[in-house]
Design an enzyme around this catalytic site. Structure first.
Site, short mmCIF file in Angstrom:
data_model
loop_
_atom_site.label_atom_id
_atom_site.label_comp_id
_atom_site.label_asym_id
_atom_site.label_seq_id
_atom_site.Cartn_x
_atom_site.Cartn_y
_atom_site.Cartn_z
CG HIS A 66 -7.83 -11.42 3.73
ND1 HIS A 66 -7.40 -10.25 4.29
CD2 HIS A 66 -9.17 -11.47 3.95
CE1 HIS A 66 -8.44 -9.61 4.83
NE2 HIS A 66 -9.51 -10.33 4.64
NE ARG A 75 -3.27 -2.41 2.79
CZ ARG A 75 -4.51 -2.80 2.52
NH1 ARG A 75 -5.34 -1.98 1.95
NH2 ARG A 75 -4.93 -4.01 2.80
CD GLN A 83 -6.83 -7.52 8.83
OE1 GLN A 83 -6.11 -6.99 9.66
NE2 GLN A 83 -7.65 -6.85 8.08
CG ASP A 135 2.95 -12.84 6.04
OD1 ASP A 135 2.58 -13.81 6.73
OD2 ASP A 135 3.01 -11.67 6.48
#
Ligand SMILES: [Zn+2]
Length: 238
Positions: free
Chosen positions: A104, A19, A84, A87
């Protein structure tokens, strides 16, 4: 206890910043799930995007926060980890599969969109790099890194496991999340609204900061606060 984790715990683990100003998300349009399923060009675009981040994900290592959560599990204190993050670092640190809910999905696996087969991604990234052909499953279905894409529904079984953990925990700690993405952020809230003490550790504001059900709010790097608190709590117990 229930531990809820977001991107803020993987700081220092070498995870690419999606982001930030140079983040992958700012240079590319996301590929929507529906397009992935219906367009070869979209599948190439998505595999290309995942290939770009693959080296960084593959080389990332768990840090003190992931390891502290594993110590809580070994001490018998952990009901579950809801993350969330995609990785795969909780698994790499040693959090057991039955305790972990990856809302996710994960970059550590690829998944067939037809038969649901899951497996290691290396050879599929290698083959895509060589041939530029999006990998297929033995069944003929499209393989996709096992993360939830834009426009793709979360897995109902995964949501059910998260809810179960939230309904069962008697303490909930949110680590490194702005608690702004739903339904993810609803799970710590579900535990807190049942009366479980709710602790939030994050650098910067979160969307739950003003809620009456928050018991303790600590602002700062999770890595500088949480592992030492776990050590202190476990050594007091011993
Ligand atoms: Zn398949």
């Amino acid at each position: 206890m229930l531990i809820f984790t977001g991107a803020g715990i993987s700081t220092g683990s070498g995870i690419p910043d999606f982001r930030g100003p140079n983040g992958v998300w700012n240079r590319r349009q996301p590929v929507y799930f529906n397009d992935f399923m219906t367009s070869e060009a979209a599948r190439i675009e998505h595999w290309d995007y995942k290939l770009e981040g693959w080296r960084a994900f593959r080389d990332a290592r768990p840090n003190h926060v992931h390891h502290a959560i594993v110590r809580l599990e070994r001490a018998g204190k952990l009901r579950g980890v809801i993350t969330q993050n995609i990785d795969g670092l909780h698994t790499l640190a040693g959090t057991s599969t039955e305790k972990l809910v990856e809302l996710h999905g994960t970059n550590a696996l690829v998944e067939c969109q037809t038969c649901g087969w899951r497996g290691a991604p290396e050879r599929h990234f290698d083959s895509f790099r060589r041939t530029r052909k999006p990998p297929l499953c033995d069944c003929g279905g499209f393989l996709k890194p096992a993360t939830i894409s834009f426009g793709q529904n979360l897995d109902p079984n995964v949501l059910a496991r998260a809810q179960e953990a939230a309904l069962d925990a008697d303490l909930v700690i949110a680590l490194g999340s702005t608690l702004s993405v739903y339904p993810a952020a609803s799970f710590p809230l579900l535990a807190a609204e049942r009366g479980a003490p709710y602790i939030i550790i994050n650098r910067g504001a979160t969307e739950h900061d003003e809620l009456g059900c928050v018991t303790l709010r600590l602002d700062g790097e999770v890595g500088a606060i949480f592992p030492s608190a776990v050590n202190a709590a476990l050594s007091r117990e011993a």
